[in-house]
Design a protein around this motif. Structure first.
Motif, PDB file in Angstrom:
ATOM      1  N   ALA A 158       0.837  -1.205   0.000  1.00  0.00           N
ATOM      2  CA  ALA A 158       0.000   0.000   0.000  1.00  0.00           C
ATOM      3  C   ALA A 158       0.876   1.260   0.000  1.00  0.00           C
ATOM      4  N   LYS A 159       1.892   1.244   0.823  1.00  0.00           N
ATOM      5  CA  LYS A 159       2.797   2.398   0.913  1.00  0.00           C
ATOM      6  C   LYS A 159       3.504   2.633  -0.429  1.00  0.00           C
ATOM      7  N   GLU A 162       1.077   4.048  -2.959  1.00  0.00           N
ATOM      8  CA  GLU A 162       0.648   5.406  -2.626  1.00  0.00           C
ATOM      9  C   GLU A 162       1.767   6.420  -2.817  1.00  0.00           C
TER      10      GLU A 162
END
Length: 165
Positions: A158-159, A162
């Motif tokens: 996710a990081k 993003e």
């Protein structure tokens, strides 16, 4: 492995490419297992012997993978008091895997088989480890770490997506 707690069986050696995932995750989680071929249709005497002797040999759970008509998990469940986890396998003679799924999933009342998704032997291994963990703190700790590692992988993905790395 010495003193196996989980038996992994499959109807044919051709199912090993799927069923190996159960063995791999059990090894990762520190659960001793055995693995072999037991065919409900081609070796019914072997299936009867295996299922009836499993508990006396110390097994606590049986993972049974089968394709096509997929009778192995249900027949084994009818012969033992141990929990049986069925893995439907999409085989070369399968109708897109649905025949295997339904053969394992639609057991009559009184003969339950826990059923995982098509070709999901890894989930069967995890479920077997969770069953074993009810009486084994070592396996509990390994499962906690395993689940935490899954969470960390998702958070890292996710990081990365993003834009933060």
């Amino acid at each position: 492995m010495s003193n196996p707690k989980v038996g992994i069986i499959m109807g044919s050696k051709s199912d090993l490419h799927v069923m190996q995932d159960a063995a791999d995750v059990l090894k990762e989680l520190g659960v001793a297992y055995e693995i072999t071929v037991v065919s409900a249709h081609r070796t019914p005497d072997r299936m009867f012997s295996y299922a009836r002797a499993a508990a006396d040999r110390g097994l606590k759970v049986i993972i049974a993978g089968a394709g096509g008509a997929a009778h192995l998990p249900g027949m084994v469940a009818s012969l033992t008091h141990l929990p049986v986890i069925g893995v439907p396998v999409k085989s070369s003679n399968s109708i897109d895997g649905w025949d295997s799924v339904l053969s394992i999933l639609q057991m009559p009342n009184g003969i339950p088989v826990a059923t995982v998704a098509l070709n999901a032997a890894k989930n069967a291994g995890i479920l077997a480890a969770q069953i074993i963990s009810t009486a084994d703190e070592y396996v509990v700790q390994n499962l906690i770490k395993f689940k935490e590692d899954l969470k960390e992988k998702v958070e890292a993905s996710a990081k990365e997506m993003e834009g933060g790395a």
